[in-house]
Design an enzyme around this catalytic site. Structure first.
Site, PDB file in Angstrom:
ATOM      1  N   ARG A 257      23.694  58.508 -16.781  1.00  0.00           N
ATOM      2  CA  ARG A 257      25.069  58.185 -16.435  1.00  0.00           C
ATOM      3  C   ARG A 257      25.928  58.458 -17.667  1.00  0.00           C
ATOM      4  O   ARG A 257      25.454  58.415 -18.798  1.00  0.00           O
ATOM      5  CB  ARG A 257      25.195  56.720 -16.027  1.00  0.00           C
ATOM      6  CG  ARG A 257      24.351  56.319 -14.816  1.00  0.00           C
ATOM      7  CD  ARG A 257      24.517  54.822 -14.541  1.00  0.00           C
ATOM      8  NE  ARG A 257      23.759  54.389 -13.365  1.00  0.00           N
ATOM      9  CZ  ARG A 257      22.513  53.932 -13.396  1.00  0.00           C
ATOM     10  NH1 ARG A 257      21.872  53.860 -14.565  1.00  0.00           N
ATOM     11  NH2 ARG A 257      21.903  53.557 -12.289  1.00  0.00           N
TER      12      ARG A 257
ATOM     13  N   LYS B 155      22.245  49.960 -15.930  1.00  0.00           N
ATOM     14  CA  LYS B 155      22.946  48.789 -15.406  1.00  0.00           C
ATOM     15  C   LYS B 155      22.113  47.535 -15.618  1.00  0.00           C
ATOM     16  O   LYS B 155      20.896  47.540 -15.459  1.00  0.00           O
ATOM     17  CB  LYS B 155      23.242  48.987 -13.917  1.00  0.00           C
ATOM     18  CG  LYS B 155      24.199  50.142 -13.645  1.00  0.00           C
ATOM     19  CD  LYS B 155      24.459  50.305 -12.163  1.00  0.00           C
ATOM     20  CE  LYS B 155      25.449  51.444 -11.893  1.00  0.00           C
ATOM     21  NZ  LYS B 155      25.700  51.637 -10.453  1.00  0.00           N
TER      22      LYS B 155
ATOM     23  N   HIS C  74      29.022  62.406 -12.735  1.00  0.00           N
ATOM     24  CA  HIS C  74      28.047  62.063 -11.706  1.00  0.00           C
ATOM     25  C   HIS C  74      27.551  63.306 -10.983  1.00  0.00           C
ATOM     26  O   HIS C  74      26.460  63.304 -10.410  1.00  0.00           O
ATOM     27  CB  HIS C  74      28.661  61.067 -10.724  1.00  0.00           C
ATOM     28  CG  HIS C  74      27.818  59.851 -10.512  1.00  0.00           C
ATOM     29  ND1 HIS C  74      27.440  59.019 -11.548  1.00  0.00           N
ATOM     30  CD2 HIS C  74      27.249  59.339  -9.396  1.00  0.00           C
ATOM     31  CE1 HIS C  74      26.693  58.037 -11.064  1.00  0.00           C
ATOM     32  NE2 HIS C  74      26.548  58.215  -9.765  1.00  0.00           N
TER      33      HIS C  74
ATOM     34  N   ARG D  40      24.498  64.319 -12.696  1.00  0.00           N
ATOM     35  CA  ARG D  40      23.409  63.397 -12.327  1.00  0.00           C
ATOM     36  C   ARG D  40      22.876  63.733 -10.936  1.00  0.00           C
ATOM     37  O   ARG D  40      21.662  63.761 -10.714  1.00  0.00           O
ATOM     38  CB  ARG D  40      23.927  61.964 -12.387  1.00  0.00           C
ATOM     39  CG  ARG D  40      22.915  60.861 -12.073  1.00  0.00           C
ATOM     40  CD  ARG D  40      23.538  59.525 -12.469  1.00  0.00           C
ATOM     41  NE  ARG D  40      22.895  58.390 -11.842  1.00  0.00           N
ATOM     42  CZ  ARG D  40      21.843  57.743 -12.331  1.00  0.00           C
ATOM     43  NH1 ARG D  40      21.288  58.165 -13.454  1.00  0.00           N
ATOM     44  NH2 ARG D  40      21.336  56.699 -11.712  1.00  0.00           N
TER      45      ARG D  40
ATOM     46  N   HIS E  57      17.062  53.773 -10.793  1.00  0.00           N
ATOM     47  CA  HIS E  57      17.434  53.045  -9.588  1.00  0.00           C
ATOM     48  C   HIS E  57      16.489  51.861  -9.382  1.00  0.00           C
ATOM     49  O   HIS E  57      15.274  51.999  -9.515  1.00  0.00           O
ATOM     50  CB  HIS E  57      17.360  53.948  -8.353  1.00  0.00           C
ATOM     51  CG  HIS E  57      18.469  54.947  -8.280  1.00  0.00           C
ATOM     52  ND1 HIS E  57      18.401  56.095  -7.509  1.00  0.00           N
ATOM     53  CD2 HIS E  57      19.690  54.981  -8.876  1.00  0.00           C
ATOM     54  CE1 HIS E  57      19.525  56.768  -7.640  1.00  0.00           C
ATOM     55  NE2 HIS E  57      20.315  56.120  -8.455  1.00  0.00           N
TER      56      HIS E  57
ATOM     57  N   TYR F 113      19.205  61.319  -1.881  1.00  0.00           N
ATOM     58  CA  TYR F 113      19.133  62.663  -2.438  1.00  0.00           C
ATOM     59  C   TYR F 113      18.205  63.560  -1.618  1.00  0.00           C
ATOM     60  O   TYR F 113      18.350  64.776  -1.634  1.00  0.00           O
ATOM     61  CB  TYR F 113      18.638  62.614  -3.885  1.00  0.00           C
ATOM     62  CG  TYR F 113      19.624  61.972  -4.825  1.00  0.00           C
ATOM     63  CD1 TYR F 113      20.704  62.689  -5.324  1.00  0.00           C
ATOM     64  CD2 TYR F 113      19.484  60.646  -5.204  1.00  0.00           C
ATOM     65  CE1 TYR F 113      21.617  62.103  -6.177  1.00  0.00           C
ATOM     66  CE2 TYR F 113      20.383  60.059  -6.050  1.00  0.00           C
ATOM     67  CZ  TYR F 113      21.459  60.778  -6.541  1.00  0.00           C
ATOM     68  OH  TYR F 113      22.355  60.188  -7.376  1.00  0.00           O
TER      69      TYR F 113
END
Length: 320
Positions: A157, A184, A264, A267, A290, A299
């Site tokens: 990110r 995150k 993004h 990514r 994730h 995806y």
């Protein structure tokens, strides 16, 4: 023509939205249009009173919205959802205001919005952007190339990339290195750094970063704020998220890429190209950081076109 009971109730509801809720004129116009269509449907199916409306009535109206009819085209899921929200609000108000004894719309859920697929660039366009990074021959060109190679090469990110310190890199392996990314919730993950990104970052560390760092040590405050940041700005401080975004946009513009490109996008392209190359979705999940594989599985939908192409050329009964 005498106004029907539902019609009077709708008029009362619209007055409530206008006077007591103070809705904007455009929003009020949308409610009026959506509820007018609902009233037309109730009249069509012979419903003359609010207490005659059932959950099935509202559900069938939703089906009509999605399928369309002779006078109205089929609505998208988002437009149908907006209309259902208006109907639900109306029936809830009618019960609260004593105009009806029950709410038939409360259990009718608006249709889910279409899951938008991540935007991924073809490899040729990604390579064009990487080649166009920075003004050729400048110190910042070395930084920009290293930054973009890192974004595409690791799937980081933008916040993870600009948050990197030099010590987060391990480039001792001549063919491949690793980088520690902090995602995150402070969750850390160790991601391989391929040869192209490794070479670009190494060139920046040797020939680019020292020059930028020397600018930063001119004042003690700048030097202190710089710390061990990997990617530096022209003043020697840590590169900001906004500036890193601008680096990518400028490179895409130089490369003549007309599609909207954001960090993004790199990514998304990283993940899509891995899956197209045969990577397992759970491996991609780990690389992206994730928490759930469900997030990553979107995806896999992007690669459907690739699967169709392979099928069409490889299966003996696929060709006309």
């Amino acid at each position: 023509m005498t106004e029907s009971e539902p019609g009077r109730a709708v008029r009362t509801y619209l007055d409530h939205l206008s006077v007591e809720r103070g809705l904007a004129a455009n929003t009020l116009s949308s409610y009026r249009r959506d509820l007018r269509r609902y009233l037309e449907y109730l009249h069509e199916v012979g419903v003359a009173a609010l207490d005659q409306v059932t959950e099935a009535t509202v559900a069938s109206f939703l089906v009509r919205l999605r399928e369309g009819d002779g006078e109205h085209p089929a609505l998208s899921s988002s437009s149908a959802a907006r209309t259902v929200v208006a109907v639900r609000g109306f029936h809830k108000f009618a019960v609260r205001d004593g105009l009806a004894t029950h709410d038939p719309a409360g259990a009718v859920k608006p249709p889910s919005p279409v899951k938008r697929l991540p935007k991924a660039l073809p490899l040729t366009e990604v390579e064009a952007i990487l080649d166009a990074a920075g003004a050729a021959g400048t110190t910042l060109a070395l930084r920009d190339r290293a930054l973009l190679e890192m974004l595409y090469g690791t799937g980081a990110r933008i916040s993870e990339a600009v948050g990197l310190d030099v010590d987060d890199l391990d480039l001792t392996d001549e063919s491949q290195g690793t980088v520690l990314l902090r995602g995150k919730g402070g969750k850390e993950r160790l991601v391989p750094v391929g040869s192209f990104a490794r070479e670009a970052v190494s060139a920046y560390l040797v020939r680019g970063r020292p020059a930028l760092a020397s600018v930063g040590v001119s004042t003690s405050s700048t030097a202190k704020s710089m710390g061990g940041a990997l990617f530096l700005n022209a003043r020697g401080g840590r590169l900001s998220r906004q500036s890193a975004w601008a680096v990518l946009v400028k490179a895409a513009d130089r490369a003549g890429i007309t599609a909207d490109v954001s960090p993004h996008t790199m990514r998304h392209s990283f993940a899509t190209h891995l899956l197209d190359g045969g990577a397992d979705v759970r491996v991609v999940q780990e690389l992206l950081g994730h928490a759930s594989v469900t997030t990553t599985q979107v995806y896999t939908l992007v690669t459907v076109d690739n699967l169709r192409e392979v099928f069409a050329t490889a299966h003996p009964r696929a060709r006309a």
